[in-house]
Design a protein around this motif. Structure first.
Motif, PDB file in Angstrom:
ATOM      1  N   HIS A  74      49.534  33.449  32.715  1.00  0.00           N
ATOM      2  CA  HIS A  74      48.776  33.361  33.759  1.00  0.00           C
ATOM      3  C   HIS A  74      48.555  34.530  34.459  1.00  0.00           C
ATOM      4  N   ILE A  75      47.150  34.850  34.390  1.00  0.00           N
ATOM      5  CA  ILE A  75      46.729  36.212  35.198  1.00  0.00           C
ATOM      6  C   ILE A  75      45.995  36.025  36.456  1.00  0.00           C
ATOM      7  N   GLY A  76      46.091  34.874  37.203  1.00  0.00           N
ATOM      8  CA  GLY A  76      45.962  34.722  38.465  1.00  0.00           C
ATOM      9  C   GLY A  76      44.297  34.925  38.503  1.00  0.00           C
ATOM     10  N   GLY A  77      43.567  35.758  39.040  1.00  0.00           N
ATOM     11  CA  GLY A  77      42.326  36.073  39.049  1.00  0.00           C
ATOM     12  C   GLY A  77      41.689  35.150  40.306  1.00  0.00           C
ATOM     13  N   ASP A  78      42.459  34.840  41.459  1.00  0.00           N
ATOM     14  CA  ASP A  78      41.953  34.213  42.529  1.00  0.00           C
ATOM     15  C   ASP A  78      41.755  34.939  43.607  1.00  0.00           C
ATOM     16  N   GLU A  79      40.777  34.778  44.607  1.00  0.00           N
ATOM     17  CA  GLU A  79      40.824  35.107  46.000  1.00  0.00           C
ATOM     18  C   GLU A  79      40.778  36.774  45.877  1.00  0.00           C
ATOM     19  N   CYS A  80      39.736  37.378  44.953  1.00  0.00           N
ATOM     20  CA  CYS A  80      39.762  38.725  44.743  1.00  0.00           C
ATOM     21  C   CYS A  80      38.664  39.199  45.592  1.00  0.00           C
ATOM     22  N   ARG A  81      38.748  39.682  46.815  1.00  0.00           N
ATOM     23  CA  ARG A  81      37.606  40.160  47.569  1.00  0.00           C
ATOM     24  C   ARG A  81      37.013  41.479  47.024  1.00  0.00           C
ATOM     25  N   LYS A  82      35.884  41.643  47.045  1.00  0.00           N
ATOM     26  CA  LYS A  82      35.199  42.714  46.383  1.00  0.00           C
ATOM     27  C   LYS A  82      34.648  43.713  47.265  1.00  0.00           C
ATOM     28  N   ASP A  83      34.911  43.560  48.725  1.00  0.00           N
ATOM     29  CA  ASP A  83      34.458  44.557  49.665  1.00  0.00           C
ATOM     30  C   ASP A  83      34.771  45.996  49.198  1.00  0.00           C
ATOM     31  N   GLN A  84      35.930  46.271  48.635  1.00  0.00           N
ATOM     32  CA  GLN A  84      36.226  47.668  48.525  1.00  0.00           C
ATOM     33  C   GLN A  84      35.585  48.093  46.966  1.00  0.00           C
ATOM     34  N   TRP A  85      35.090  47.118  46.188  1.00  0.00           N
ATOM     35  CA  TRP A  85      34.313  47.368  44.909  1.00  0.00           C
ATOM     36  C   TRP A  85      32.864  47.941  45.367  1.00  0.00           C
ATOM     37  N   ARG A  86      32.460  47.062  46.266  1.00  0.00           N
ATOM     38  CA  ARG A  86      31.018  47.314  46.836  1.00  0.00           C
ATOM     39  C   ARG A  86      30.988  48.933  47.496  1.00  0.00           C
ATOM     40  N   ALA A  87      32.245  49.092  48.081  1.00  0.00           N
ATOM     41  CA  ALA A  87      32.227  50.667  48.730  1.00  0.00           C
ATOM     42  C   ALA A  87      32.564  51.817  47.702  1.00  0.00           C
ATOM     43  N   SER A  88      33.139  51.322  46.604  1.00  0.00           N
ATOM     44  CA  SER A  88      33.697  52.503  45.790  1.00  0.00           C
ATOM     45  C   SER A  88      32.769  52.950  44.840  1.00  0.00           C
ATOM     46  N   PRO A  89      32.716  54.437  44.880  1.00  0.00           N
ATOM     47  CA  PRO A  89      31.898  55.239  44.061  1.00  0.00           C
ATOM     48  C   PRO A  89      32.307  54.604  42.340  1.00  0.00           C
ATOM     49  N   THR A  90      33.691  54.730  42.337  1.00  0.00           N
ATOM     50  CA  THR A  90      34.161  54.460  40.991  1.00  0.00           C
ATOM     51  C   THR A  90      33.914  53.012  40.552  1.00  0.00           C
ATOM     52  N   ALA A  91      34.036  52.094  41.421  1.00  0.00           N
ATOM     53  CA  ALA A  91      33.655  50.721  40.799  1.00  0.00           C
ATOM     54  C   ALA A  91      32.134  50.568  40.508  1.00  0.00           C
ATOM     55  N   GLY A 142      26.756  47.900  32.148  1.00  0.00           N
ATOM     56  CA  GLY A 142      25.571  47.322  32.132  1.00  0.00           C
ATOM     57  C   GLY A 142      25.768  45.943  32.996  1.00  0.00           C
ATOM     58  N   LEU A 143      26.878  45.833  33.989  1.00  0.00           N
ATOM     59  CA  LEU A 143      26.797  44.683  34.734  1.00  0.00           C
ATOM     60  C   LEU A 143      25.978  44.355  35.654  1.00  0.00           C
ATOM     61  N   LYS A 144      25.829  43.142  36.246  1.00  0.00           N
ATOM     62  CA  LYS A 144      24.955  42.545  37.248  1.00  0.00           C
ATOM     63  C   LYS A 144      25.683  43.017  38.748  1.00  0.00           C
ATOM     64  N   ASP A 145      26.901  42.725  38.650  1.00  0.00           N
ATOM     65  CA  ASP A 145      27.420  42.757  40.145  1.00  0.00           C
ATOM     66  C   ASP A 145      29.011  42.825  40.071  1.00  0.00           C
ATOM     67  N   GLU A 146      29.652  42.768  41.149  1.00  0.00           N
ATOM     68  CA  GLU A 146      31.003  42.856  41.204  1.00  0.00           C
ATOM     69  C   GLU A 146      31.588  41.690  40.595  1.00  0.00           C
ATOM     70  N   ASP A 147      31.083  40.406  40.820  1.00  0.00           N
ATOM     71  CA  ASP A 147      31.726  39.050  40.010  1.00  0.00           C
ATOM     72  C   ASP A 147      31.882  39.414  38.611  1.00  0.00           C
ATOM     73  N   GLU A 148      30.736  40.004  37.976  1.00  0.00           N
ATOM     74  CA  GLU A 148      30.724  40.447  36.706  1.00  0.00           C
ATOM     75  C   GLU A 148      31.864  41.479  36.450  1.00  0.00           C
ATOM     76  N   LEU A 149      32.163  42.399  37.061  1.00  0.00           N
ATOM     77  CA  LEU A 149      33.187  43.283  36.879  1.00  0.00           C
ATOM     78  C   LEU A 149      34.521  42.434  36.981  1.00  0.00           C
ATOM     79  N   GLN A 150      34.813  41.633  37.850  1.00  0.00           N
ATOM     80  CA  GLN A 150      35.973  41.067  37.627  1.00  0.00           C
ATOM     81  C   GLN A 150      35.979  40.249  36.272  1.00  0.00           C
TER      82      GLN A 150
END
Length: 507
Positions: free
Chosen positions: A271-288, A296-304
């Motif tokens: 089991h790798i969890g995958g729940d309740e991952c807030r993506k605010d930091q990814w939205r603000a992160s130049p690296t992300a 070639g992903l659409k958004d942060e959901d596709e990044l997860q």
């Protein structure tokens, strides 16, 4: 004895003509290939007992039924009766409805010593539950020794204080809390469980619920948007924004973690969890954001989803199978992944219809950290009210799947117990029992539709025999009359859900 034996979970078929007598202690067992896996046939007569099982597990489950027939001494660590037990001379034919009959125990929020985990394996086995899902990592603690990354337990296994309850007023237990299992501790747990035909499924939560890991190794976090070196193991509850960075270095780190996890846990599922991952930091992160563009992903959901798919492939290459909470559906589900559905039924239905295996454990039905009765007597009231009858009427296969080919994708069910406010074995016992006995019958027995189930009969069997078995086992369960004085928690604030539970038939 004038009624049918009071067995829990209820077997598929019991033949008894009212005859009873002393039990000689002679038990003959054999594997009968004509029986299905985990199925058994138990015959008890004046000459002893014979158990035929479809496999070794079936023989073991037959022994658990015989144990109930033998009376309370069979549940004590040492017998106290001088005379042989009087047992009904019966024939029982039985087989489970679901292959996955589980219980999730959160040892990350509050650590439970190894002996308590071993005890819970015994309790599960006595109820024919066959999966122990251990939630080993979270924001508030990392509980598994990883030799190549020692700071995960040196730092991540300890927090300096602990929030008491939920809501207002803010209360704190200022004592440090922590602990972890060594690799050998976990090997012992796995081996002990295997002897009882219980599979231990480890959970290593990512990319959210990872603050304890980031506190130990700050480079795992999104250091381009916050000072990860200042983070500590989380002392409060709730969803927090500090998640793993979507970098190759983080992937390699968790591959190293999982290599050691696979060495300890031989079961198919991880089991790798995958729940309740807030993506605010990814939205603000130049690296992300650079990673999103690179892939070639659409958004942060596709990044997860990209991270989940990576570990799905990684585990599949090693003969294992990924399972995660239903958020792993967001952004596209990894091809070989199974889904553990906790947010009502919607995600599980979608996953089953898409051809993925599903374990149903909706919080609206079988989250055992939620209160067991209305009113202010329940300790640290939280969530929705889930009475014993509510759990007994839980149906793992929702109406939208029932009668369709997709229903077979529901491979099982489990109850989940999160331990934010269950700080020790006694509190875990109170929250889990007797509701886990009801879940055991739901998972094992082929019951009618929820509104047609004979709850009065289940309650009768509990009162006539099963509460006494729990007493003999030393379980500090919730009595039908309510909590005992030492089970109450006056002054510790709780938090109840405002929205009513949706009825099962709307799923």
């Amino acid at each position: 004895m004038t009624t049918e034996p009071n067995l829990i979970p209820r077997p598929s078929r019991i033949d008894w003509n009212g005859e009873s007598g002393p039990f000689t202690g002679d038990v003959r067992t054999r594997v009968d290939p004509s029986l299905a896996p985990e199925a058994y046939r138990l015959t008890v007569s004046s000459g002893g007992a014979e158990i035929a099982g479809g496999d070794d597990a079936g023989v073991f489950w037959g022994r658990q039924t015989l144990r109930q027939l033998r009376g309370l001494d069979a549940f004590r660590r040492a017998p106290i009766e001088r005379e042989p037990a009087t047992v009904p001379y019966v024939t029982v034919e039985d087989a489970p409805r679901f292959a996955w009959r589980g219980f999730m125990l959160d040892v990350a929020r509050h650590f439970l010593p190894k002996d308590d985990v071993l005890r819970y394996i015994d309790l599960l086995a006595a109820h024919k539950l066959n999966v122990l899902h251990l939630h080993l990592t979270d924001d508030q603690g990392w509980r598994v020794e990883i030799e190549r990354y020692p700071r995960l337990t040196e730092v991540g296994a300890w927090r300096r204080r602990t929030r008491m309850g939920w809501g207002e007023p803010l209360l704190w237990d200022e004592r440090p809390h922590g602990g972890f299992y060594t690799r050998d501790d976990l090997r012992e747990i796995v081996a002990y469980a295997a002897q009882r035909h219980v599979t231990v499924v480890p959970e290593i939560d990512l990319p959210g619920h990872s603050q304890a890991a980031i506190a130990a190794y700050p480079e795992l976090g999104n250091a381009d948007v916050l000072d990860t070196a200042s983070l500590e193991v989380m002392t409060d509850w709730g969803i927090n924004p500090n998640v793993l960075a979507p970098t190759e270095a983080v992937l390699r780190f968790y591959e190293g973690v999982l290599e050691e996890v696979l060495d300890i846990f031989p079961g198919r599922f991880v089991h790798i969890g995958g729940d309740e991952c807030r993506k605010d930091q990814w939205r603000a992160s130049p690296t992300a954001q650079a990673r999103i563009r690179e892939l070639g992903l659409k958004d942060e959901d596709e990044l997860q989803s990209w991270m989940i798919r990576h570990f799905d492939r990684w585990l599949a290459e090693r003969g294992r199978r990924l399972i995660g909470w239903d958020e792993i559906l967001e952004g596209g589900l990894a091809e070989g992944a199974a889904v553990m559905c906790w947010r009502w039924y919607r995600g599980g239905v979608a996953a089953a219809q898409a051809g993925h295996d599903v374990v149903m454990c909706p919080q609206q039905e079988v989250y055992l950290d939620h209160v067991q009765a209305p009113g202010d007597q329940e300790p640290v009231p939280f969530g929705w009210v889930h009475t014993l009858e509510d759990v007994y009427r839980f149906e793992p296969v929702p109406p939208s799947l029932a009668g369709t080919p997709h229903a077979a994708r529901v491979i099982g069910t489990q109850a989940n117990l999160w331990t934010e406010v269950a700080e020790n074995r006694a509190r875990v016992d109170y929250q889990a029992w007797p509701r886990l006995a009801a879940l055991a019958e739901v998972a094992w027995s082929r019951l009618p539709a929820p509104d047609e189930r004979d709850y009065d009969d289940f309650e009768r069997r509990m009162n006539a025999a099963h509460y006494a078995r729990l007493d003999a086992l030393g379980v500090d369960y919730r009595r039908p009359s309510g909590p005992r004085p030492w089970q109450q928690r006056p002054g510790i604030p709780g938090r109840m859900h405002n929205k009513p539970r949706r009825p099962w038939h709307t799923a």
